[in-house]
Design an enzyme around this catalytic site. Structure first.
Site, PDB file in Angstrom:
ATOM      1  N   HIS A 160       1.572  -0.708  -0.100  1.00 15.14           N
ATOM      2  CA  HIS A 160       0.146   0.460   0.302  1.00 15.14           C
ATOM      3  C   HIS A 160       0.973   0.856  -0.308  1.00 15.14           C
ATOM      4  O   HIS A 160       1.931   1.098   0.685  1.00 15.14           O
ATOM      5  CB  HIS A 160      -0.705  -0.052   1.403  1.00 15.14           C
ATOM      6  CG  HIS A 160      -2.153  -0.854   1.603  1.00 15.14           C
ATOM      7  ND1 HIS A 160      -1.318  -2.056   2.326  1.00 15.14           N
ATOM      8  CD2 HIS A 160      -2.757  -1.177   1.666  1.00 15.14           C
ATOM      9  CE1 HIS A 160      -2.485  -3.209   2.484  1.00 15.14           C
ATOM     10  NE2 HIS A 160      -3.861  -2.214   1.525  1.00 15.14           N
ATOM     11  N   ASP A 219       2.044   2.035   3.314  1.00 15.57           N
ATOM     12  CA  ASP A 219       3.385   1.368   3.809  1.00 15.57           C
ATOM     13  C   ASP A 219       4.971   1.471   3.585  1.00 15.57           C
ATOM     14  O   ASP A 219       5.539   1.244   4.451  1.00 15.57           O
ATOM     15  CB  ASP A 219       3.065  -0.741   3.359  1.00 15.57           C
ATOM     16  CG  ASP A 219       1.937  -0.871   3.620  1.00 15.57           C
ATOM     17  OD1 ASP A 219       0.860  -0.916   4.321  1.00 15.57           O
ATOM     18  OD2 ASP A 219       0.979  -2.186   2.285  1.00 15.57           O
ATOM     19  N   HIS A 277     -11.051 -14.187   3.178  1.00 12.91           N
ATOM     20  CA  HIS A 277     -12.358 -13.246   3.463  1.00 12.91           C
ATOM     21  C   HIS A 277     -13.676 -14.129   2.096  1.00 12.91           C
ATOM     22  O   HIS A 277     -14.535 -14.172   2.142  1.00 12.91           O
ATOM     23  CB  HIS A 277     -12.264 -12.244   1.417  1.00 12.91           C
ATOM     24  CG  HIS A 277     -11.539 -11.091   2.421  1.00 12.91           C
ATOM     25  ND1 HIS A 277     -10.572 -10.301   1.710  1.00 12.91           N
ATOM     26  CD2 HIS A 277     -10.426 -11.104   3.617  1.00 12.91           C
ATOM     27  CE1 HIS A 277      -9.351  -9.093   2.377  1.00 12.91           C
ATOM     28  NE2 HIS A 277      -9.538 -10.232   3.011  1.00 12.91           N
ATOM     29  N   ASP A 313      -5.481 -13.881   8.617  1.00 16.32           N
ATOM     30  CA  ASP A 313      -4.869 -13.830   7.738  1.00 16.32           C
ATOM     31  C   ASP A 313      -3.567 -14.422   7.455  1.00 16.32           C
ATOM     32  O   ASP A 313      -2.650 -13.907   8.319  1.00 16.32           O
ATOM     33  CB  ASP A 313      -4.046 -12.113   7.976  1.00 16.32           C
ATOM     34  CG  ASP A 313      -5.267 -11.234   6.678  1.00 16.32           C
ATOM     35  OD1 ASP A 313      -5.901 -11.389   6.071  1.00 16.32           O
ATOM     36  OD2 ASP A 313      -4.987 -10.540   6.859  1.00 16.32           O
TER      37      ASP A 313
HETATM   38  C1  XLS Z   1      -7.720  -6.498   4.020  1.00 18.90           C
HETATM   39  C2  XLS Z   1      -6.870  -6.699   2.541  1.00 18.90           C
HETATM   40  C3  XLS Z   1      -5.673  -5.704   2.289  1.00 18.90           C
HETATM   41  C4  XLS Z   1      -5.691  -5.698   0.793  1.00 18.90           C
HETATM   42  C5  XLS Z   1      -4.647  -4.789   0.595  1.00 18.90           C
HETATM   43  O1  XLS Z   1      -8.511  -7.219   4.534  1.00 18.90           O
HETATM   44  O2  XLS Z   1      -6.873  -7.774   2.432  1.00 18.90           O
HETATM   45  O3  XLS Z   1      -5.374  -6.177   2.754  1.00 18.90           O
HETATM   46  O4  XLS Z   1      -5.337  -7.186   0.156  1.00 18.90           O
HETATM   47  O5  XLS Z   1      -5.438  -3.336   0.814  1.00 18.90           O
HETATM   48 CA    CA Z   2      -6.160  -9.108   1.418  1.00 23.90          CA
HETATM   49 CA    CA Z   3      -7.540 -10.469   4.910  1.00 29.45          CA
END
Ligand code: XLS
Ligand code: CA
Ligand code: CA
Length: 441
Positions: A102, A105, A272, A310
């Site tokens: 990002h 980042d 997700h 994650d």
């Molecule tokens: C958040 C997302 C994010 C995207 C990039 O849940 O996974 O990290 O991959 O903005």
């Molecule tokens: Ca992501």
């Molecule tokens: Ca995620």
């Protein structure tokens, strides 16, 4: 130039029996399968935000528990520069060919956009310079338009036009630097593009605005000659209750409503998918059959927890089924497998970053090899085509060819009576999948 991961040297393939935790068991980058090396098939990427920005924080410990070799650096920009070095050292040592970031980042936000963009320019130049002596490339760039307080009500779906403008300015710059660094894709993840309550929300305007914003991005992409693929990353919830980009199906519907379907593909994240109550494979499959599978955020969630954990992907079943979809689409073109994954808070040592990536790379390498064998043998494909064989002849073919309507179908039933149905054989198929996963086939 400082070395940040001094105790780790280049990670090599040692095979499945190796006891060396800092070696690959399955990922052999130069192994050729189907005319391409494993490295070319898998196109792994490191996520800058988790690996270099992550502090192991959670809502009950905001300071985090992570120990990092750059912790002693106090000046924000010195720290940003150190992380560029650390990124290249990490990617080179572990042999990951790509990274993703990002905008925020790589360079910390300053007091105003002009200053912030200057900082971005400085770090972009540094990355570009470092790229000259490295084979490490940028898989994708994106914008963090969700962390700052101004984005509390969303970015392109904020109630406030000035916030919409701010987000646009940010994407403009992030797209420019992604292009400058040879990025192969640009990702739009919804951030706070969603809502909590309709008591204060004009959903129609917000959706129209989201489409307006994406259209502007398409136009700007053309204007600057950025040839990367634009990707949308679906996510059903978190941070907002209703995220607009809920899942692949809703994103496809949205894109078609606004005539944007030719300009965007998906970046599918495993965690997700499961938050949307889908399997990872379901999301990949649906994207694939709609010619919209662009790239993958390779991680896994914890099905006992209802949030976006994650985690590094280690589940071979999941990686196998995922790689079947990638192989069926003909492999990645611009996309890849980005480890949008963080080590657990309790795995706080720098070496854990290597263990996490090695685990994920091995799991995907293994999954890829299994998937390749399954597809080569054609066992499930054969079963599926036989299961649907009734649509290749007789009345089924007439349905497919558009030659039969309700009247013809009624006549067919009146003449042929009760249909004969066949077993779906799910248990048998799952047992066969086990044979492949366990290496007996
Ligand atoms: C958040 C997302 C994010 C995207 C990039 O849940 O996974 O990290 O991959 O903005
Ligand atoms: Ca992501
Ligand atoms: Ca995620």
């Amino acid at each position: 130039m400082s070395e940040y991961f001094k105790n780790v040297s280049t990670i090599k393939y040692e095979g499945p029996k190796s006891d060396n935790p800092l070696a690959f068991k399955y990922y052999k980058p130069d192994e050729v399968i189907g005319g391409k090396t494993m490295e070319e098939h898998l196109r792994f990427a490191v996520a800058y935000w988790h690996t270099f920005q992550g502090r192991g924080s959670d809502p009950f410990g905001l300071d985090g528990a992570a120990l990092r070799p750059w912790d002693h650096i106090t000046d924000e920009m010195d720290l940003a520069k150190a992380k560029v070095e650390a990124n290249f050292e990490f990617c080179e040592k572990i042999g990951v060919p790509f990274f993703c970031f990002h905008d925020r980042d790589i360079a910390p936000e300053a007091d105003n956009l002009r200053e912030t963009n200057k900082r971005l320019d400085e770090i972009t130049a540094l990355i570009k310079d470092r790229m000259k002596n490295s084979s490490v490339k940028l898989l994708w760039g994106t914008t963090n338009a969700f962390g700052h307080r101004r984005f509390t009500h969303g970015a392109s779906t904020s109630n406030n036009a000035a916030v919409f403008a701010y987000a646009a300015a940010q994407v403009k710059k992030a797209m420019e630097i992604t292009k400058e660094l040879g990025g192969q894709n640009y990702v739009f993840w919804g951030g706070r593009e969603g809502y909590e309550t309709l008591l204060n929300t004009d959903m129609k305007l917000e959706l129209d605005n989201l489409a307006r914003f994406l259209r502007m991005a398409v136009e700007y992409k053309k204007e600057i000659g950025f040839d990367g693929q634009l990707l949308i990353e679906p996510k059903p919830k978190e941070p907002t209750k209703h995220q607009y980009d809920f899942d692949t199906a809703s994103v496809l519907g949205f894109l078609r409503t606004y005539g944007l379907e030719k300009d965007f593909k998906m970046n599918i994240e495993a965690n997700h998918a499961t938050l949307a109550a889908h399997t990872f494979q379901h999301e990949l499959y649906l994207a694939r059959i709609n010619n919209a599978l662009g790239s993958i955020d390779a991680n896994q969630g914890d099905l006992l927890l209802g949030w976006d954990t994650d985690q590094f992907p280690t589940n071979i079943y999941e990686t196998t089924l995922a790689m079947m979809e990638v192989i069926k689409m003909g492999g990645f073109t611009k996309g890849g497998l980005n480890f949008d994954a963080k080590v657990r808070r309790a795995s706080f040592e720098p070496v854990d970053l290597f263990y996490g990536h090695i685990a994920g790379m091995d799991a995907f390498a293994q999954g890829f090899k299994i998937a390749y064998r399954i597809i080569e043998d054609g066992v499930f494909d054969k079963f599926i085509s036989e299961r649907y064989a009734s649509f290749t002849k007789g009345i089924g073919k007439d349905i497919v060819d558009g030659k039969a309507g309700f009247k013809e179908l009624e006549a067919y039933v009146l003449e042929n009576g009760e249909p004969e149905i066949t077993s779906g054989r799910q248990e048998l198929l799952e047992a066969i999948l086990n044979q492949y996963v366990l290496g007996y086939k």
